[in-house]
Enzyme design. Structure first.
Site, PDB file in Angstrom:
ATOM      1  N   ASP A  30       0.849  -1.194   0.000  1.00 54.07           N
ATOM      2  CA  ASP A  30       0.000   0.000   0.000  1.00 54.07           C
ATOM      3  C   ASP A  30       0.886   1.246   0.000  1.00 54.07           C
ATOM      4  O   ASP A  30       1.889   1.309   0.722  1.00 54.07           O
ATOM      5  CB  ASP A  30      -0.922  -0.007   1.220  1.00 54.07           C
ATOM      6  N   ILE A  31       0.509   2.257  -0.766  1.00 53.44           N
ATOM      7  CA  ILE A  31       1.313   3.476  -0.884  1.00 53.44           C
ATOM      8  C   ILE A  31       1.280   4.303   0.397  1.00 53.44           C
ATOM      9  O   ILE A  31       2.176   5.119   0.639  1.00 53.44           O
ATOM     10  CB  ILE A  31       0.813   4.309  -2.099  1.00 53.44           C
ATOM     11  N   ASN A  86     -12.880  -3.275   2.361  1.00 46.47           N
ATOM     12  CA  ASN A  86     -13.862  -2.188   2.464  1.00 46.47           C
ATOM     13  C   ASN A  86     -14.758  -2.233   1.236  1.00 46.47           C
ATOM     14  O   ASN A  86     -14.270  -2.379   0.110  1.00 46.47           O
ATOM     15  CB  ASN A  86     -13.147  -0.841   2.546  1.00 46.47           C
ATOM     16  N   GLU A  94     -12.396   3.412  -1.140  1.00 47.29           N
ATOM     17  CA  GLU A  94     -11.856   4.548  -1.905  1.00 47.29           C
ATOM     18  C   GLU A  94     -11.572   4.168  -3.351  1.00 47.29           C
ATOM     19  O   GLU A  94     -11.805   4.956  -4.268  1.00 47.29           O
ATOM     20  CB  GLU A  94     -10.562   5.057  -1.258  1.00 47.29           C
ATOM     21  N   VAL A  95     -11.017   2.986  -3.558  1.00 46.34           N
ATOM     22  CA  VAL A  95     -10.661   2.537  -4.902  1.00 46.34           C
ATOM     23  C   VAL A  95     -11.627   1.428  -5.299  1.00 46.34           C
ATOM     24  O   VAL A  95     -11.700   0.381  -4.629  1.00 46.34           O
ATOM     25  CB  VAL A  95      -9.203   2.024  -4.955  1.00 46.34           C
ATOM     26  N   HIS A  99     -10.202  -5.058  -3.424  1.00 55.40           N
ATOM     27  CA  HIS A  99      -8.865  -5.342  -2.878  1.00 55.40           C
ATOM     28  C   HIS A  99      -8.982  -5.770  -1.432  1.00 55.40           C
ATOM     29  O   HIS A  99      -9.802  -5.256  -0.675  1.00 55.40           O
ATOM     30  CB  HIS A  99      -7.942  -4.129  -3.008  1.00 55.40           C
ATOM     31  N   HIS A 101      -6.981  -5.883   2.073  1.00 56.79           N
ATOM     32  CA  HIS A 101      -5.852  -5.348   2.820  1.00 56.79           C
ATOM     33  C   HIS A 101      -5.303  -6.450   3.729  1.00 56.79           C
ATOM     34  O   HIS A 101      -6.083  -7.102   4.439  1.00 56.79           O
ATOM     35  CB  HIS A 101      -6.288  -4.193   3.730  1.00 56.79           C
TER      36      HIS A 101
HETATM   37  P1  5GP Z   1      -9.832   1.395   0.353  1.00 58.25           P
HETATM   38  O1  5GP Z   1     -10.129   2.550   1.256  1.00 58.25           O
HETATM   39  O2  5GP Z   1     -10.460   1.566  -1.012  1.00 58.25           O
HETATM   40  O3  5GP Z   1     -10.134   0.069   0.990  1.00 58.25           O
HETATM   41  O4  5GP Z   1      -8.271   1.387   0.192  1.00 58.25           O
HETATM   42  C1  5GP Z   1      -7.580   1.912  -0.892  1.00 58.25           C
HETATM   43  C2  5GP Z   1      -6.112   1.788  -0.571  1.00 58.25           C
HETATM   44  O5  5GP Z   1      -5.374   1.959  -1.767  1.00 58.25           O
HETATM   45  C3  5GP Z   1      -5.607   2.845   0.416  1.00 58.25           C
HETATM   46  O6  5GP Z   1      -5.042   2.183   1.562  1.00 58.25           O
HETATM   47  C4  5GP Z   1      -4.567   3.621  -0.380  1.00 58.25           C
HETATM   48  O7  5GP Z   1      -3.445   4.002   0.393  1.00 58.25           O
HETATM   49  C5  5GP Z   1      -4.184   2.640  -1.479  1.00 58.25           C
HETATM   50  N1  5GP Z   1      -3.772   3.263  -2.734  1.00 58.25           N
HETATM   51  C6  5GP Z   1      -4.444   4.220  -3.434  1.00 58.25           C
HETATM   52  N2  5GP Z   1      -3.772   4.541  -4.551  1.00 58.25           N
HETATM   53  C7  5GP Z   1      -2.658   3.768  -4.583  1.00 58.25           C
HETATM   54  C8  5GP Z   1      -1.563   3.640  -5.496  1.00 58.25           C
HETATM   55  O8  5GP Z   1      -1.486   4.315  -6.526  1.00 58.25           O
HETATM   56  N3  5GP Z   1      -0.607   2.730  -5.189  1.00 58.25           N
HETATM   57  C9  5GP Z   1      -0.657   1.978  -4.064  1.00 58.25           C
HETATM   58  N4  5GP Z   1       0.354   1.112  -3.842  1.00 58.25           N
HETATM   59  N5  5GP Z   1      -1.671   2.047  -3.163  1.00 58.25           N
HETATM   60  C10 5GP Z   1      -2.653   2.947  -3.429  1.00 58.25           C
END
Ligand code: 5GP
Ligand code: ZN
Length: 115
Positions: A30-31, A86, A94-95, A99, A101
């Site tokens: 994760d970034i 999520n 968010e994405v 995915h 985690h």
């Molecule tokens: P969500 O809130 O959708 O479950 O988590 C999205 C995750 O994707 C976040 O923890 C965020 O830090 C990670 N993320 C978003 N954009 C990127 C990216 O471009 N590269 C990487 N490695 N992680 C990302």
């Protein structure tokens, strides 16, 4: 071609720190990590969220779960770890590419939800 950020990571168009890849699954750091180990595991085939899964995803998602356990062990999480998916607006996704985690490396991890 999908403009989805995780599809672009899977295709190598956006750089990522890969930790695992097979026919169905791609995993990367994760970034913005929230734990010493924070890996994202995605199906290579785009699916918006867990709420969009159908029978056609069973093989890839089965592989994803098996891979996640192996990845966590490979990352040193031999005494345990946490997995989170999520989903949707309520789940604060968010994405919108499904995915998982993997969180670990703290002993113990903080409680799951703040009260
Ligand atoms: P969500 O809130 O959708 O479950 O988590 C999205 C995750 O994707 C976040 O923890 C965020 O830090 C990670 N993320 C978003 N954009 C990127 C990216 O471009 N590269 C990487 N490695 N992680 C990302
Ligand atoms: Zn995607």
């Amino acid at each position: 071609m999908s403009e989805c950020i995780f599809c672009r990571i899977v295709r190598g168009e956006i750089p990522s720190k890969k930790v695992y890849e097979d026919e169905h699954v791609y995993a990367f750091h994760d970034i913005n990590p929230v734990a010493p180990v924070h890996v994202l595991v995605v199906p290579k085939q785009h699916v918006d969220s867990m709420a969009h899964l159908t029978a056609e995803h069973e093989v890839a998602m089965g592989r994803l779960m098996v891979a996640a356990g192996q990845i966590a062990r490979d990352q040193g999480c031999t005494d345990g770890f946490r997995t989170i998916i999520n989903t949707g607006r309520v789940g604060l996704q968010e994405v919108y590419h499904l995915h998982l985690h993997i969180l670990g490396g703290a002993d113990p991890l903080p409680p799951m939800l703040k009260r």
